[in-house]
Write an enzyme that holds these catalytic residues in place. Sequence first.
Site, PDB file in Angstrom:
ATOM      1  N   ARG A  76       0.836  -1.219   0.000  1.00  0.00           N
ATOM      2  CA  ARG A  76       0.000   0.000   0.000  1.00  0.00           C
ATOM      3  C   ARG A  76       0.865   1.260   0.000  1.00  0.00           C
ATOM      4  O   ARG A  76       0.616   2.212  -0.749  1.00  0.00           O
ATOM      5  CB  ARG A  76      -0.900  -0.029   1.245  1.00  0.00           C
ATOM      6  CG  ARG A  76      -1.681   1.227   1.519  1.00  0.00           C
ATOM      7  CD  ARG A  76      -2.497   1.008   2.793  1.00  0.00           C
ATOM      8  NE  ARG A  76      -3.244   2.170   3.220  1.00  0.00           N
ATOM      9  CZ  ARG A  76      -2.751   3.119   4.016  1.00  0.00           C
ATOM     10  NH1 ARG A  76      -1.497   3.057   4.441  1.00  0.00           N
ATOM     11  NH2 ARG A  76      -3.521   4.127   4.370  1.00  0.00           N
ATOM     12  N   ALA A  77       1.908   1.239   0.861  1.00  0.00           N
ATOM     13  CA  ALA A  77       2.788   2.414   0.956  1.00  0.00           C
ATOM     14  C   ALA A  77       3.528   2.641  -0.356  1.00  0.00           C
ATOM     15  O   ALA A  77       3.686   3.784  -0.809  1.00  0.00           O
ATOM     16  CB  ALA A  77       3.774   2.216   2.108  1.00  0.00           C
TER      17      ALA A  77
ATOM     18  N   VAL B 132       2.582   1.787  -3.381  1.00  0.00           N
ATOM     19  CA  VAL B 132       1.641   2.279  -4.403  1.00  0.00           C
ATOM     20  C   VAL B 132       1.325   3.751  -4.160  1.00  0.00           C
ATOM     21  O   VAL B 132       1.439   4.589  -5.069  1.00  0.00           O
ATOM     22  CB  VAL B 132       0.340   1.432  -4.402  1.00  0.00           C
ATOM     23  CG1 VAL B 132      -0.734   2.073  -5.276  1.00  0.00           C
ATOM     24  CG2 VAL B 132       0.641   0.012  -4.873  1.00  0.00           C
TER      25      VAL B 132
ATOM     26  N   ASP C  55      11.352 -14.428  10.605  1.00  0.00           N
ATOM     27  CA  ASP C  55      12.531 -15.000  11.270  1.00  0.00           C
ATOM     28  C   ASP C  55      13.474 -13.950  11.880  1.00  0.00           C
ATOM     29  O   ASP C  55      14.270 -14.261  12.760  1.00  0.00           O
ATOM     30  CB  ASP C  55      13.342 -15.848  10.284  1.00  0.00           C
ATOM     31  CG  ASP C  55      12.581 -17.069   9.808  1.00  0.00           C
ATOM     32  OD1 ASP C  55      11.561 -17.407  10.442  1.00  0.00           O
ATOM     33  OD2 ASP C  55      13.001 -17.674   8.808  1.00  0.00           O
TER      34      ASP C  55
ATOM     35  N   GLY D  37       7.666 -15.751  29.325  1.00  0.00           N
ATOM     36  CA  GLY D  37       8.089 -16.336  30.598  1.00  0.00           C
ATOM     37  C   GLY D  37       8.437 -17.811  30.500  1.00  0.00           C
ATOM     38  O   GLY D  37       8.035 -18.607  31.351  1.00  0.00           O
TER      39      GLY D  37
ATOM     40  N   ARG E 185       3.138 -31.865  27.470  1.00  0.00           N
ATOM     41  CA  ARG E 185       2.261 -31.691  26.310  1.00  0.00           C
ATOM     42  C   ARG E 185       2.984 -30.858  25.243  1.00  0.00           C
ATOM     43  O   ARG E 185       3.899 -30.086  25.574  1.00  0.00           O
ATOM     44  CB  ARG E 185       0.962 -30.973  26.693  1.00  0.00           C
ATOM     45  CG  ARG E 185       0.016 -31.836  27.526  1.00  0.00           C
ATOM     46  CD  ARG E 185      -0.588 -32.975  26.707  1.00  0.00           C
ATOM     47  NE  ARG E 185      -1.579 -33.735  27.462  1.00  0.00           N
ATOM     48  CZ  ARG E 185      -1.332 -34.774  28.236  1.00  0.00           C
ATOM     49  NH1 ARG E 185      -0.072 -35.190  28.431  1.00  0.00           N
ATOM     50  NH2 ARG E 185      -2.306 -35.422  28.852  1.00  0.00           N
TER      51      ARG E 185
ATOM     52  N   ARG F  64       2.504 -16.995  10.845  1.00  0.00           N
ATOM     53  CA  ARG F  64       2.702 -16.162   9.648  1.00  0.00           C
ATOM     54  C   ARG F  64       1.444 -15.375   9.281  1.00  0.00           C
ATOM     55  O   ARG F  64       1.475 -14.547   8.367  1.00  0.00           O
ATOM     56  CB  ARG F  64       3.138 -17.058   8.483  1.00  0.00           C
ATOM     57  CG  ARG F  64       4.563 -17.586   8.622  1.00  0.00           C
ATOM     58  CD  ARG F  64       5.463 -17.059   7.525  1.00  0.00           C
ATOM     59  NE  ARG F  64       5.040 -17.529   6.239  1.00  0.00           N
ATOM     60  CZ  ARG F  64       5.452 -18.677   5.673  1.00  0.00           C
ATOM     61  NH1 ARG F  64       6.345 -19.418   6.288  1.00  0.00           N
ATOM     62  NH2 ARG F  64       5.006 -19.033   4.509  1.00  0.00           N
TER      63      ARG F  64
HETATM   64  O1  F6P Z   1      11.397 -18.078   6.549  1.00  0.00           O
HETATM   65  C1  F6P Z   1      10.157 -17.971   7.148  1.00  0.00           C
HETATM   66  C2  F6P Z   1       9.621 -19.312   7.570  1.00  0.00           C
HETATM   67  O2  F6P Z   1       8.391 -19.081   8.195  1.00  0.00           O
HETATM   68  C3  F6P Z   1      10.536 -20.155   8.468  1.00  0.00           C
HETATM   69  O3  F6P Z   1      10.553 -19.755   9.811  1.00  0.00           O
HETATM   70  C4  F6P Z   1       9.975 -21.518   8.247  1.00  0.00           C
HETATM   71  O4  F6P Z   1      10.923 -22.508   8.520  1.00  0.00           O
HETATM   72  C5  F6P Z   1       9.612 -21.501   6.798  1.00  0.00           C
HETATM   73  O5  F6P Z   1       9.383 -20.154   6.460  1.00  0.00           O
HETATM   74  C6  F6P Z   1       8.423 -22.337   6.423  1.00  0.00           C
HETATM   75  O6  F6P Z   1       8.288 -22.327   5.047  1.00  0.00           O
HETATM   76  P1  F6P Z   1       7.002 -22.782   4.242  1.00  0.00           P
HETATM   77  O7  F6P Z   1       5.960 -21.706   4.406  1.00  0.00           O
HETATM   78  O8  F6P Z   1       7.467 -22.886   2.842  1.00  0.00           O
HETATM   79  O9  F6P Z   1       6.542 -24.065   4.843  1.00  0.00           O
END
Ligand code: F6P
Length: 327
Positions: free
Chosen positions: A27-28, A30, A133, A191, A251, A260
């Site tokens: 957006r920025a 564009v 990352d 934590g 667990r 993501r």
């Molecule tokens: O590089 C970003 C990342 O989220 C990594 O932390 C992770 O190992 C990888 O991409 C996962 O990739 P994909 O989305 O292709 O499974």
Amino acid sequence: MALEKKPSKIAVLTSGGDAPGMNPCIRAVVRAGLAHGVRVIGVNNGYEGLMNGEFRELGARDVGGILLRGGTILQTRRSLAFREPRGQREAIRRMNEAGIEGLIVIGGDGSLTGALALHKQGVNVVGVPGSIDNDIWGTNMAIGVDTAMNTIMDAVDKLRDTASSHGRVFLVETMGRSSGYLAVMAGIVSGAEMVLIPERPSTIEEIAKAVENAYLRGKTHAFIINAEGSGHKTEDLAKALEAMDVGFQTRVTILGHIQRGGSPTAYDRLLASRMGVKAVEALMTGKSGVMTGLQGRNIEYIPLEDVVAGKREVNMEYYEMVGLLAR
Ligand code: F6P
């Protein structure tokens, strides 16, 4: 290569793993481009789309409402074909054909390596670091890191409720194939007793000790954050801890691609907006082969050559801090 004149048409693409904040950055780009009087082309599907000529012009309204959306409206790919000189030549041909005089690449390490390859072949390119990352050299923060860290923190906050109720240790797996940044910082804000990261191998005995000590200190729960590239498979580790009888039941929660997604945080929206504007300014003032990097309070232009050659290390002081605060 410095531009001889201000470009009249530029393009933007997202590449590699998506990161929350890519949309605010598009957006920025564009809107800043339009403010400079240039036409802005969105390239779909990263470098794949660049090679295939998947172009569409973006106007101000086309990027309306995306400030708060995770993912990338341009979609993204990890392209093997573009790593080959043949793929790069095809991309350059497509750009020339479409009259694209400058390119902004939003992505991680691999994407910025691709940007450098184009720059070396005379294309005007500016990179913007986008990867949860935070392993990109030359910037304190990449776009997406803050949102991902908040997602991890939120998940652990919720897990703590059930962990405390049952007296359990949770092994929480975060992303980070080759970087422990997310795990370490998430460990501090959540934590955790200990974090397991690729940069600092830990033995099962060390991990068991940390969990058992938490039990002996009277804790009702414990958390171990395991970065996916730490060398420990989370499920195997859980089995090993169960067998060693560390006090708590064990667990596992693997957060995976949840990290993501989601609406970018205020921090990521701000960083993405600032970097998008600065990336356009770079092309307007004849800069190429650079990445926008957060240095101190400012966005600076860092040579892609240095970015690609460098490796952003985890600050081990913060790794130690996780243990220090888990008393
Ligand atoms: O590089 C970003 C990342 O989220 C990594 O932390 C992770 O190992 C990888 O991409 C996962 O990739 P994909 O989305 O292709 O499974």
